[in-house]
Design an enzyme around this catalytic site. Sequence first.
Site, PDB file in Angstrom:
ATOM      1  N   SER A   1       4.184  10.008   7.678  1.00 15.93           N
ATOM      2  CA  SER A   1       2.865   9.952   8.308  1.00 15.93           C
ATOM      3  C   SER A   1       1.791  10.313   7.294  1.00 15.93           C
ATOM      4  CB  SER A   1       2.816  10.929   9.483  1.00 15.93           C
ATOM      5  OG  SER A   1       1.522  10.959  10.017  1.00 15.93           O
TER       6      SER A   1
ATOM      7  N   HIS B   1       5.642  11.409  17.472  1.00 12.17           N
ATOM      8  CA  HIS B   1       4.434  11.901  16.787  1.00 12.17           C
ATOM      9  C   HIS B   1       3.298  10.895  17.006  1.00 12.17           C
ATOM     10  CE1 HIS B   1       1.820  11.253  13.296  1.00 12.17           C
ATOM     11  NE2 HIS B   1       1.850  12.550  13.076  1.00 12.17           N
ATOM     12  N   ASN B   2       3.597   9.614  16.828  1.00  9.55           N
ATOM     13  CA  ASN B   2       2.560   8.590  17.008  1.00  9.55           C
ATOM     14  C   ASN B   2       2.108   8.518  18.468  1.00  9.55           C
ATOM     15  OD1 ASN B   2       3.176   8.079  14.350  1.00  9.55           O
ATOM     16  ND2 ASN B   2       3.147   5.867  14.573  1.00  9.55           N
TER      17      ASN B   2
ATOM     18  N   LYS C   1       9.109  10.588  14.371  1.00  8.38           N
ATOM     19  CA  LYS C   1       7.869   9.920  13.937  1.00  8.38           C
ATOM     20  C   LYS C   1       7.279   9.097  15.091  1.00  8.38           C
ATOM     21  CE  LYS C   1       4.518   8.164  11.613  1.00  8.38           C
ATOM     22  NZ  LYS C   1       4.413   6.835  11.120  1.00  8.38           N
TER      23      LYS C   1
ATOM     24  N   ARG D   1      -5.906   1.459  25.785  1.00  9.50           N
ATOM     25  CA  ARG D   1      -6.161   0.471  24.718  1.00  9.50           C
ATOM     26  C   ARG D   1      -5.980  -0.944  25.256  1.00  9.50           C
ATOM     27  NH1 ARG D   1      -4.003   2.871  18.905  1.00  9.50           N
ATOM     28  NH2 ARG D   1      -4.483   5.045  19.330  1.00  9.50           N
TER      29      ARG D   1
ATOM     30  N   VAL E   1       0.818  -1.226   0.000  1.00 10.45           N
ATOM     31  CA  VAL E   1       0.000   0.000   0.000  1.00 10.45           C
ATOM     32  C   VAL E   1       0.849   1.272   0.000  1.00 10.45           C
ATOM     33  CG1 VAL E   1      -1.785   1.229   1.302  1.00 10.45           C
ATOM     34  CG2 VAL E   1      -1.726  -1.240   1.343  1.00 10.45           C
TER      35      VAL E   1
ATOM     36  N   GLU F   1      -0.204  11.226  19.018  1.00  9.08           N
ATOM     37  CA  GLU F   1      -1.461  10.848  18.329  1.00  9.08           C
ATOM     38  C   GLU F   1      -2.309   9.948  19.245  1.00  9.08           C
ATOM     39  OE1 GLU F   1      -0.763   9.396  14.275  1.00  9.08           O
ATOM     40  OE2 GLU F   1      -2.163   7.768  14.716  1.00  9.08           O
TER      41      GLU F   1
HETATM   42  N1  LIG Z   1      -0.007   1.627   6.215  1.00  6.67           N
HETATM   43  C1  LIG Z   1       0.168   2.839   6.738  1.00  6.67           C
HETATM   44  O1  LIG Z   1      -0.763   3.625   6.942  1.00  6.67           O
HETATM   45  C2  LIG Z   1       1.548   3.283   7.085  1.00  6.67           C
HETATM   46  C3  LIG Z   1       1.767   4.610   7.403  1.00  6.67           C
HETATM   47  C4  LIG Z   1       3.050   5.030   7.637  1.00  6.67           C
HETATM   48  C5  LIG Z   1       4.083   4.115   7.614  1.00  6.67           C
HETATM   49  N2  LIG Z   1       3.835   2.804   7.336  1.00  6.67           N
HETATM   50  C6  LIG Z   1       4.954   1.887   7.304  1.00  6.67           C
HETATM   51  O2  LIG Z   1       5.358   1.736   5.943  1.00  6.67           O
HETATM   52  C7  LIG Z   1       5.893   0.421   5.754  1.00  6.67           C
HETATM   53  C8  LIG Z   1       5.148  -0.234   4.607  1.00  6.67           C
HETATM   54  O3  LIG Z   1       3.785  -0.347   4.967  1.00  6.67           O
HETATM   55  P1  LIG Z   1       2.726  -1.115   4.062  1.00  6.67           P
HETATM   56  O4  LIG Z   1       1.448  -1.087   4.831  1.00  6.67           O
HETATM   57  O5  LIG Z   1       2.764  -0.588   2.680  1.00  6.67           O
HETATM   58  O6  LIG Z   1       3.319  -2.575   3.930  1.00  6.67           O
HETATM   59  P2  LIG Z   1       3.508  -3.758   5.027  1.00  6.67           P
HETATM   60  O7  LIG Z   1       2.284  -4.582   5.018  1.00  6.67           O
HETATM   61  O8  LIG Z   1       3.974  -3.197   6.322  1.00  6.67           O
HETATM   62  O9  LIG Z   1       4.714  -4.557   4.364  1.00  6.67           O
HETATM   63  C9  LIG Z   1       4.555  -5.230   3.156  1.00  6.67           C
HETATM   64  C10 LIG Z   1       5.769  -4.999   2.281  1.00  6.67           C
HETATM   65  O10 LIG Z   1       6.953  -5.496   2.960  1.00  6.67           O
HETATM   66  C11 LIG Z   1       7.586  -6.425   2.080  1.00  6.67           C
HETATM   67  N3  LIG Z   1       8.332  -7.456   2.794  1.00  6.67           N
HETATM   68  C12 LIG Z   1       7.883  -8.288   3.760  1.00  6.67           C
HETATM   69  N4  LIG Z   1       8.883  -9.115   4.140  1.00  6.67           N
HETATM   70  C13 LIG Z   1       9.968  -8.803   3.375  1.00  6.67           C
HETATM   71  C14 LIG Z   1      11.290  -9.291   3.312  1.00  6.67           C
HETATM   72  N5  LIG Z   1      11.727 -10.262   4.112  1.00  6.67           N
HETATM   73  N6  LIG Z   1      12.131  -8.720   2.427  1.00  6.67           N
HETATM   74  C15 LIG Z   1      11.725  -7.731   1.631  1.00  6.67           C
HETATM   75  N7  LIG Z   1      10.489  -7.226   1.645  1.00  6.67           N
HETATM   76  C16 LIG Z   1       9.609  -7.748   2.523  1.00  6.67           C
HETATM   77  C17 LIG Z   1       6.430  -7.035   1.329  1.00  6.67           C
HETATM   78  O11 LIG Z   1       6.911  -7.739   0.238  1.00  6.67           O
HETATM   79  P3  LIG Z   1       6.092  -9.027  -0.282  1.00  6.67           P
HETATM   80  O12 LIG Z   1       4.994  -8.465  -1.092  1.00  6.67           O
HETATM   81  O13 LIG Z   1       7.086  -9.788  -1.084  1.00  6.67           O
HETATM   82  O14 LIG Z   1       5.653  -9.773   0.936  1.00  6.67           O
HETATM   83  C18 LIG Z   1       5.637  -5.788   0.994  1.00  6.67           C
HETATM   84  O15 LIG Z   1       6.214  -5.060  -0.054  1.00  6.67           O
HETATM   85  C19 LIG Z   1       5.756  -0.285   7.098  1.00  6.67           C
HETATM   86  O16 LIG Z   1       6.951  -0.168   7.820  1.00  6.67           O
HETATM   87  C20 LIG Z   1       4.663   0.479   7.789  1.00  6.67           C
HETATM   88  O17 LIG Z   1       4.754   0.393   9.197  1.00  6.67           O
HETATM   89  C21 LIG Z   1       2.601   2.399   7.045  1.00  6.67           C
END
Ligand SMILES: NC(=O)c1ccc[n+]([C@@H]2O[C@H](COP(=O)([O-])OP(=O)(O)OC[C@H]3O[C@@H](n4cnc5c(N)ncnc54)[C@H](OP(=O)(O)O)[C@@H]3O)[C@@H](O)[C@H]2O)c1
Length: 471
Positions: free
Chosen positions: A128, A185-186, A182, A287, A13, A189
Amino acid sequence: MGKMNIGMVGMAVMGSNLALNMADHGFDVACYNYTPDLTEKVMKEHPHEHMHGFYGLQEFVDSLEKPRMIMFMIMAGSPVDYMLEKLLPILEPGDMVMDGGNSFFEDTRRRHELAAKYGVHFFGVGISGGEKGARLGPCIMPGGNREAYEYVRPVFEAIAAKAAGEPCCTYIGGDGAGHYVKMVHNGIEYADMQLIAESSLLMKYAGGMSNQQMSEAFYEWNQGELKSFLIGITADIFAERDDMGDGWLVDMIVDSAGQKGTGRWTSIQAMKQGVNTSMITAACNARVMSNLLEERAALGESLAAGLNTVDAGEDFLEDVRRSLYAGKIAAYAQGFALYRSAAEVYGWQLDFGRIAAIFRAGCIIQAEFLNKITEAYNRQPQLANLMLDEFFLGKIKENLASLRRVTAMAITLGIPVPALANAVQYIDSFRAGQLGANVIQAQRDYFGAHTFQRKDRAGSFHHQWQEHYKG
Ligand SMILES: NC(=O)c1ccc[n+]([C@@H]2O[C@H](COP(=O)([O-])OP(=O)(O)OC[C@H]3O[C@@H](n4cnc5c(N)ncnc54)[C@H](OP(=O)(O)O)[C@@H]3O)[C@@H](O)[C@H]2O)c1
């Protein structure tokens, strides 16, 4: 095909939306995912002239102009170590790796050291704003090498949210500073959300207000000094009908909140640094308590009391609004006190006013109020506590009586308000002349000869305490 400007690792995402955001701003983005199927899917579903999929790591690296800029948007933890260890041997000195995930800042410091051995600049980048922010403009908190940041800056400033025309992105500090900012910040939040949830409990159970009335109150508050993203969405939430039945959707949602851990990290880190972030801790614990559904059901029956609707009086709603505002000041005062301590502990030159300024758009805690924080730090860059600033002190004076009244009413009625109660306690701990610490020092000296200091003379004293009540 020419060389790509930047590489994105992670097509889930956040990574795919951030890559699209970069591509929309004219940057050529090389896209790579651990499992290639996801890259293929994103390329098919979101074709873009500036986005190109790569399916081998070497091919991906070779596609990038030098010095290379590679961003990770992958699951925090071991995946980041795994990808970094794969990349470092095939990168060159001067290349940059930016981790935009929610990594723990100590991991970022460690990775920064590791990358430096290869001459590679590692950045911990707090991002964020969730999916929508990634696509349309997030708040970006980059930490790492100051000089190398100049390469990255045009990309980040282009894709960041804008507040009053300024990008919500600023260089934060060395190694883990971006992820640290960050994390806190959380934490803030968490406290902000808890304060709003508690205010809604008060409105409902002390004020006897309907969801519609609560929605209108939050809407009205969102026109004034409490104006913020969270108050705005709460107004919407209380106006939302249940699409699967009669009544209101919010009343059908199980009263049990999730957490991913960044609030808890903040709280643990604050403990380590000796900074009081009681409201963030209270919000995490609230929580945790919400998850104890069985125990709550059992004790709720045995200890049934309170939660009555009362005639809360004419000023009740204004009292709740004022206590929310005072509570918010206390929560931000705690979070920014933690930043101040971190700047000392880790040797980061944190610009507290700029940090508040970049939170004004693109992130969950965006609020009017943040301008006031920036102004306070412009007046006094090394302000020890926000509440010492003339504006915030004035607001605490204006609203403290309401905060005290509302909290006392909640306790009398048995309505749990841990964040509001901790706000009163935090303010009172500054305000009260005595905290009982003299009694604690006497106890420590009595049982452990830990010594104490006296008010009337210098030095450390140990006293032979007498047993006045024997037998
Ligand atoms: N979602 C939000 O609102 C949000 C907001 C701010 C920050 N974040 C942070 O942004 C990051 C990405 O978030 P997300 O929600 O897009 O994804 P995610 O569900 O946290 O992670 C999925 C991604 O990680 C990859 N991955 C998992 N294991 C791996 C490995 N061993 N080696 C390489 N890649 C691997 C996956 O690849 P595969 O497809 O191959 O499994 C996929 O591309 C996270 O750290 C999250 O905490 C998220």
